[in-house]
Design a protein around this motif. Structure first.
Motif, short mmCIF file in Angstrom:
data_model
loop_
_atom_site.label_atom_id
_atom_site.label_comp_id
_atom_site.label_asym_id
_atom_site.label_seq_id
_atom_site.Cartn_x
_atom_site.Cartn_y
_atom_site.Cartn_z
N LYS A 150 4.81 -0.18 -1.68
CA LYS A 150 3.86 -1.02 -0.96
C LYS A 150 2.49 -1.03 -1.62
O LYS A 150 1.79 -2.04 -1.61
CB LYS A 150 3.75 -0.54 0.49
N SER A 151 2.11 0.11 -2.19
CA SER A 151 0.79 0.22 -2.82
C SER A 151 0.81 1.26 -3.93
O SER A 151 1.28 2.39 -3.73
CB SER A 151 -0.27 0.59 -1.78
N ARG A 152 0.29 0.90 -5.10
CA ARG A 152 0.26 1.82 -6.25
C ARG A 152 -0.59 3.05 -5.99
O ARG A 152 -0.39 4.09 -6.61
CB ARG A 152 -0.28 1.08 -7.47
N THR A 167 -3.71 -7.13 -1.47
CA THR A 167 -3.35 -8.15 -2.45
C THR A 167 -4.47 -8.45 -3.43
O THR A 167 -4.31 -9.30 -4.30
CB THR A 167 -2.94 -9.46 -1.75
N PRO A 210 0.87 -3.93 -4.46
CA PRO A 210 2.28 -3.51 -4.43
C PRO A 210 2.92 -3.67 -5.80
O PRO A 210 2.32 -4.22 -6.73
CB PRO A 210 2.90 -4.47 -3.40
#
Length: 527
Positions: free
Chosen positions: A319-321, A260, A267
């Motif tokens: 969920k994650s770039r 985060t 995300p």
């Protein structure tokens, strides 16, 4: 026929030159914040003739155990930078991704249709989506490694010859010493074993019997063979200076705070939004949903394995770039195949253009001209640590070196500047850098501990607790917000920068004084 062959070679040469131009220009558009610490560690390994066993770069983790899972790549990058310079190093990394694109275009995966036009379409969208993650970045080797593993597994499926799987072993030996992304490939192989293990029993169910080709199912012996080579591949990864300790870093991912806070790990529902990231991700999601729709409507569907891969990496990318480049590699062959099946061959759609010599000439001129323009407008540099001073504290570091005794300094540095300072100010141990921000410091990750200092309710206490006597942070008071972020997240045109609150707090504190200030950075020294 000869003329067509010549044009085809010239066309694909121009296309790949365009791909390379996009990659190389992107490589010089920024400096990876971690580049400095990669150089520093590579230099230290050669100097000490040993890999690091403890953290000697931050005072927060001073002498704590540390495993450098990129040690070999750090050495290679340092030698390349020291002897050949940054431009050639950047050129080499662009070639890694270009080789990935070439293999995606050239290799024909079992059961997947290929089409040149759709390949260019998907590749261009994908390149624009991932180019911000490319450059001199260590994780690029993971894309090549994943594709090679996919090709080996595909060859095994075509020929059912276990000798092909022996190629996995040298790949994992090298890869385990270059970058931790080898773990993802091990997960993919395990997923294939599980997929084949379940596919046989699934054929006994009427729904799957109609939609899963029985001739493609692995025998029990073939599944066990693949499982054996997965085990051997895991053993191969233990051929490294750390042995089984190489896997210690997996424990640090139990703390997800970094997901985060670090830009490339965010995300999809976090600002800032990336337009091409959304476009490519939407393409993958749309085609996956359409594949499911065809399945529900009992239309002919196949390529279950490649669909499964696309779903896996789509979820990871949501969920994650950071995982989007992996989606690009894993899903591109399947996306191209599905687009061709649903919309037809681009050779048929554009046959009038293909048969017109003037149209072909115009296409070549556009592609080649675009490539030349990209190369011409690239801001080449051989001195990256003095050429990106709009991103990193060049002036501040140069000035503070003349004022500060590093052996008596405990600095609270900006997280994004840690790697830069590892290289440009090696005598100074930092609070944090980009090596393992998720590493635990007590019960929290170091990144979370760093973040807590900027909570004004805790600032004074945390500065005293960590015995900080120098603070170096960005001076930005406001951040320009893109129209896309304003639209998606309801942000204002300008938002306060994260350091805008602590600066007035320190200004008002009689225990701190400004010891450096420029257009980018501000430093506070304890009185």
């Amino acid at each position: 026929m000869l003329a067509k062959l010549k044009y085809s070679k010239i066309f694909w040469g121009a296309i790949f030159f365009l791909f390379f131009s996009i990659l190389w220009k992107s490589s010089f558009s920024y400096l990876d914040p971690d580049f400095g610490w990669h150089l520093r560690v590579g230099q230290d390994i050669l100097k000490n003739r040993a890999v690091p066993q403890v953290d000697g770069y931050t005072f927060t983790h001073d002498q704590n155990s540390w495993v450098d899972h990129e040690w070999l790549f750090n050495v290679i990058v340092y030698l390349g930078y020291e002897h050949f310079g940054y431009p050639l190093l950047s050129f080499s990394f662009a070639l890694i991704i270009l080789s990935v694109l070439y293999l995606l275009w050239k290799y024909r995966f079992n059961g997947l249709d290929s089409d040149g036009g759709w390949f260019v379409f998907v590749s261009l969208w994908g390149l624009f989506a991932i180019k911000g993650s490319m450059g001199v970045r260590m994780q690029e080797v993971g894309l090549l490694g994943l594709l090679l593993v996919m090709i080996i597994m595909d060859l095994y499926e075509k020929k059912r010859d276990y000798k092909i799987l022996f190629w996995l072993l040298p790949i994992f030996v090298v890869w385990a010493n270059l970058h931790f992304t080898f773990v993802i490939a091990l997960v993919v192989i395990f997923g294939k074993i599980l997929f084949e293990f379940l596919r046989g029993p699934a054929l006994k169910i009427g729904f799957f019997r109609k939609n899963v080709p029985a001739e493609a199912v692995y025998s029990k012996t073939e599944v066990m063979t693949l499982a054996l080579f997965l085990f051997l591949s895991v053993l191969a990864t233990l051929i490294n200076p750390y042995g089984y300790r190489l896997y210690e870093f997996l424990k640090t991912f139990s703390n997800s705070y970094y997901l985060t806070r670090i830009l490339e790990w965010l995300p999809f529902y976090f600002a800032p939004a990336k337009l091409f990231y959304f476009i490519f991700l939407s393409l993958a999601i749309f085609i996956s949903l359409y594949w499911v729709y065809k399945l529900i409507k009992k239309r002919n569907v196949d390529n279950w394995w490649y669909f499964s891969l696309a779903i896996l990496f789509t979820i990871m990318s949501l969920k994650s770039r950071r995982h989007l480049p992996l989606l690009f590699v894993a899903a591109t062959p399947w996306l191209v195949s599905e687009l061709k099946r649903e919309f037809g061959s681009t050779q048929e759609v554009f046959r009038h253009v293909i048969n017109n010599r003037y149209a072909k000439l115009i296409i070549l001129l556009i592609v080649f001209g675009s490539s030349v323009y990209l190369i011409k407008t690239t801001h080449f540099t051989s001195k990256p640590f003095s050429s990106y001073c709009q991103m990193f504290p060049c002036e501040a570091v140069a000035d503070l070196k003349t004022k500060i005794n590093p052996s008596q300094t405990r600095i609270l540095n900006n997280f994004g500047w840690g790697g830069y300072m590892d290289w440009t100010w090696p005598e100074l141990r930092l609070f944090i850098d980009g090596r393992q921000p998720q590493q635990l410091y007590g019960t929290k990750s170091l990144l979370e501990v760093w973040d807590n200092v900027f909570d004004l309710k805790q600032t004074d206490q945390k500065l005293k607790e960590h015995r900080i006597n120098l603070i170096l942070i960005p001076k930005n008071k406001s951040v320009d917000v893109t129209w896309l972020d304003q639209l998606l997240f309801g942000l204002k045109k300008q938002e306060e920068g994260w350091s805008s609150k602590i600066i007035p707090h320190l200004m008002a504190d009689k225990n701190w004084g400004v010891c450096h200030e420029d257009s980018l950075a501000i430093a506070f020294c304890k009185k």
